[in-house]
Design an enzyme around this catalytic site. Structure first.
Site, PDB file in Angstrom:
ATOM      1  N   ALA A 165      26.067  56.436  -2.291  1.00  0.00           N
ATOM      2  CA  ALA A 165      27.185  57.344  -2.552  1.00  0.00           C
ATOM      3  C   ALA A 165      28.391  56.817  -1.783  1.00  0.00           C
ATOM      4  O   ALA A 165      28.231  56.125  -0.767  1.00  0.00           O
ATOM      5  CB  ALA A 165      26.824  58.748  -2.078  1.00  0.00           C
ATOM      6  N   GLY A 191      22.086  56.547  -2.566  1.00  0.00           N
ATOM      7  CA  GLY A 191      22.219  56.950  -3.973  1.00  0.00           C
ATOM      8  C   GLY A 191      21.853  55.843  -4.956  1.00  0.00           C
ATOM      9  O   GLY A 191      21.497  56.131  -6.100  1.00  0.00           O
ATOM     10  N   GLU A 228      18.212  56.068  -5.202  1.00  0.00           N
ATOM     11  CA  GLU A 228      17.931  57.319  -5.930  1.00  0.00           C
ATOM     12  C   GLU A 228      18.200  57.165  -7.430  1.00  0.00           C
ATOM     13  O   GLU A 228      17.453  57.690  -8.255  1.00  0.00           O
ATOM     14  CB  GLU A 228      18.774  58.458  -5.327  1.00  0.00           C
ATOM     15  CG  GLU A 228      18.293  58.839  -3.932  1.00  0.00           C
ATOM     16  CD  GLU A 228      19.269  59.746  -3.190  1.00  0.00           C
ATOM     17  OE1 GLU A 228      20.425  59.331  -2.995  1.00  0.00           O
ATOM     18  OE2 GLU A 228      18.884  60.865  -2.823  1.00  0.00           O
ATOM     19  N   GLU A 276      20.319  57.412   4.936  1.00  0.00           N
ATOM     20  CA  GLU A 276      21.113  58.628   5.187  1.00  0.00           C
ATOM     21  C   GLU A 276      20.968  59.146   6.607  1.00  0.00           C
ATOM     22  O   GLU A 276      21.943  59.630   7.200  1.00  0.00           O
ATOM     23  CB  GLU A 276      20.716  59.742   4.202  1.00  0.00           C
ATOM     24  CG  GLU A 276      21.163  59.502   2.775  1.00  0.00           C
ATOM     25  CD  GLU A 276      20.188  58.657   1.967  1.00  0.00           C
ATOM     26  OE1 GLU A 276      19.222  58.106   2.552  1.00  0.00           O
ATOM     27  OE2 GLU A 276      20.400  58.546   0.750  1.00  0.00           O
TER      28      GLU A 276
HETATM   29  N1  CAA Z   1      30.577  53.740   0.195  1.00  0.00           N
HETATM   30  C1  CAA Z   1      31.849  53.301   0.261  1.00  0.00           C
HETATM   31  N2  CAA Z   1      32.181  52.012   0.466  1.00  0.00           N
HETATM   32  C2  CAA Z   1      31.171  51.134   0.612  1.00  0.00           C
HETATM   33  C3  CAA Z   1      29.818  51.517   0.553  1.00  0.00           C
HETATM   34  C4  CAA Z   1      29.531  52.899   0.331  1.00  0.00           C
HETATM   35  N3  CAA Z   1      28.277  53.369   0.233  1.00  0.00           N
HETATM   36  N4  CAA Z   1      29.034  50.425   0.751  1.00  0.00           N
HETATM   37  C5  CAA Z   1      29.885  49.387   0.909  1.00  0.00           C
HETATM   38  N5  CAA Z   1      31.170  49.806   0.813  1.00  0.00           N
HETATM   39  C6  CAA Z   1      32.388  49.009   0.942  1.00  0.00           C
HETATM   40  C7  CAA Z   1      32.672  48.647   2.395  1.00  0.00           C
HETATM   41  O1  CAA Z   1      33.343  49.703   3.081  1.00  0.00           O
HETATM   42  C8  CAA Z   1      33.527  47.397   2.219  1.00  0.00           C
HETATM   43  O2  CAA Z   1      34.840  47.814   1.918  1.00  0.00           O
HETATM   44  P1  CAA Z   1      36.106  47.028   2.601  1.00  0.00           P
HETATM   45  O3  CAA Z   1      35.984  45.618   2.090  1.00  0.00           O
HETATM   46  O4  CAA Z   1      37.273  47.771   2.049  1.00  0.00           O
HETATM   47  O5  CAA Z   1      35.924  47.130   4.086  1.00  0.00           O
HETATM   48  C9  CAA Z   1      32.952  46.754   0.960  1.00  0.00           C
HETATM   49  O6  CAA Z   1      32.211  47.775   0.271  1.00  0.00           O
HETATM   50  C10 CAA Z   1      31.992  45.612   1.266  1.00  0.00           C
HETATM   51  O7  CAA Z   1      31.032  46.103   2.169  1.00  0.00           O
HETATM   52  P2  CAA Z   1      30.732  45.388   3.598  1.00  0.00           P
HETATM   53  O8  CAA Z   1      31.950  44.730   4.107  1.00  0.00           O
HETATM   54  O9  CAA Z   1      30.094  46.416   4.482  1.00  0.00           O
HETATM   55  O10 CAA Z   1      29.687  44.285   3.119  1.00  0.00           O
HETATM   56  P3  CAA Z   1      28.482  43.670   3.967  1.00  0.00           P
HETATM   57  O11 CAA Z   1      27.960  42.540   3.160  1.00  0.00           O
HETATM   58  O12 CAA Z   1      28.912  43.402   5.375  1.00  0.00           O
HETATM   59  O13 CAA Z   1      27.380  44.853   4.020  1.00  0.00           O
HETATM   60  C11 CAA Z   1      26.039  46.648   3.111  1.00  0.00           C
HETATM   61  C12 CAA Z   1      26.787  45.311   2.829  1.00  0.00           C
HETATM   62  C13 CAA Z   1      24.836  46.378   4.039  1.00  0.00           C
HETATM   63  C14 CAA Z   1      25.568  47.185   1.775  1.00  0.00           C
HETATM   64  C15 CAA Z   1      27.012  47.635   3.804  1.00  0.00           C
HETATM   65  O14 CAA Z   1      28.208  47.705   3.010  1.00  0.00           O
HETATM   66  C16 CAA Z   1      26.485  49.025   3.955  1.00  0.00           C
HETATM   67  O15 CAA Z   1      25.675  49.290   4.823  1.00  0.00           O
HETATM   68  N6  CAA Z   1      26.962  49.969   3.097  1.00  0.00           N
HETATM   69  C17 CAA Z   1      26.647  51.368   3.220  1.00  0.00           C
HETATM   70  C18 CAA Z   1      25.319  51.655   2.633  1.00  0.00           C
HETATM   71  C19 CAA Z   1      24.925  53.085   2.814  1.00  0.00           C
HETATM   72  O16 CAA Z   1      24.834  53.623   3.913  1.00  0.00           O
HETATM   73  N7  CAA Z   1      24.639  53.753   1.683  1.00  0.00           N
HETATM   74  C20 CAA Z   1      24.161  55.103   1.656  1.00  0.00           C
HETATM   75  C21 CAA Z   1      25.271  56.101   1.529  1.00  0.00           C
HETATM   76  S1  CAA Z   1      24.670  57.748   1.709  1.00  0.00           S
HETATM   77  C22 CAA Z   1      23.986  58.120   0.223  1.00  0.00           C
HETATM   78  O17 CAA Z   1      24.019  57.385  -0.729  1.00  0.00           O
HETATM   79  C23 CAA Z   1      23.235  59.389   0.227  1.00  0.00           C
HETATM   80  C24 CAA Z   1      23.103  60.320  -0.813  1.00  0.00           C
HETATM   81  O18 CAA Z   1      22.020  60.630  -1.268  1.00  0.00           O
HETATM   82  C25 CAA Z   1      24.291  61.065  -1.147  1.00  0.00           C
END
Ligand code: CAA
Length: 251
Positions: A63, A108, A111, A131
């Site tokens: 998400a 998500g 999911e 999460e």
């Molecule tokens: N939401 C918003 N933006 C996201 C994102 C997310 N879930 N995942 C990645 N991005 C964005 C980053 O902010 C980044 O943006 P900028 O270039 O503007 O800074 C861009 O995508 C590239 O990401 P990274 O620079 O972080 O890339 P990386 O290769 O260093 O890492 C990754 C990749 C491990 C996937 C890392 O991006 C990450 O950990 N992302 C978050 C994953 C996460 O926690 N997802 C779960 C969200 S909660 C959810 O989904 C729950 C639910 O049931 C509602």
């Protein structure tokens, strides 16, 4: 549609979530576009649907954390309910669905993959439900569908630790049914989908309906509780600090 692309080939529809700036993370706009695309595919003459992410780095990185970071509990409840209704639409989609999961399938994203009938993955796949580390619970069905696939105890361990599940383990625990080299995955998904689409559509639809009966009433009863529990995490210091830390690239 800005972030969803739909293509048709040999009786197969492919829906691509393509939002490269956020690794295909799902926000409210993507949910609405997903619903619209599903409605269009449902009335097409396709016999099978593939769902994938644009590019090879991520299926869906979860998400949208930027959108969630400032949500109140009431807004989080609305977001979670929207997600649940659209993921149910995927799960009950009249055609068989194959998630072709390449790279990150987090939160998500995992999911969404779990709402599909079949998951096939690249050897680079990374599943996770991270999460807890963001100070929230899964809000798009993860607490209900993960135990259905991998068992309650293993699901708890994956959810409590937020650790990564890579291709070999995903196959072993039933989170996917095949692993392919990254450059072969989408071709393999198309081949599998064409094979399914070549079968009589009524028989396939009826088989899916019968199988879904085995768990749909328990999901209908339990998903609303997940929505409420998810929403209750918002506005708390740990949710605010953990999401801010991700967005501002702090530990
Ligand atoms: N939401 C918003 N933006 C996201 C994102 C997310 N879930 N995942 C990645 N991005 C964005 C980053 O902010 C980044 O943006 P900028 O270039 O503007 O800074 C861009 O995508 C590239 O990401 P990274 O620079 O972080 O890339 P990386 O290769 O260093 O890492 C990754 C990749 C491990 C996937 C890392 O991006 C990450 O950990 N992302 C978050 C994953 C996460 O926690 N997802 C779960 C969200 S909660 C959810 O989904 C729950 C639910 O049931 C509602």
């Amino acid at each position: 549609m800005e972030h969803i692309r739909v293509e048709y080939l040999n009786g197969v529809a492919t829906l691509t979530i393509d939002r490269p700036k956020a690794l295909n993370a799902i926000n409210t706009q993507v949910f609405h576009e997903l619903a619209q695309a599903l409605d269009e595919i449902a009335v097409s003459d396709a016999g099978c649907l593939i769902i994938r992410g644009g590019g090879k780095k991520a299926f869906v990185a979860g998400a949208d954390i930027a959108e969630m970071s400032t949500m109140t509990p009431a807004q989080a409840l609305e977001f979670s309910r929207l997600a649940t209704s659209i993921f149910k639409k995927v799960e009950r989609f009249p055609l068989p669905t194959i998630a072709a999961v390449c790279g990150y399938a987090l939160g998500g994203g995992c999911e969404l993959a779990m709402t599909c009938d079949i998951r096939i993955v690249s050897d680079t796949v990374v599943f996770s439900q991270p999460e807890a580390g963001l100070g929230i619970t899964p809000g798009f069905g993860g607490t209900q569908r993960l135990p259905l696939l991998v068992g309650v105890s293993r699901a708890k361990e994956i959810l409590f630790t937020g650790r990564q599940v890579k291709a070999d383990e995903a196959l072993k625990i039933g989170l996917c049914s095949h692993i392919y080299p990254v450059d072969v995955l989408f071709y393999a998904a198309q081949q599998m989908a064409e094979k399914i689409a070549a079968n009589p559509p009524n028989a396939i639809r009826a088989t899916k309906m019968a199988l879904n009966e085995s768990f749909s009433s328990s999901l209908d009863a339990c998903l609303p509780a997940e929505n409420l529990i998810f929403a209750s995490c918002f506005g708390k210091p740990e949710q605010i600090e953990k999401m801010d830390a991700f967005l501002n690239k702090r530990k």
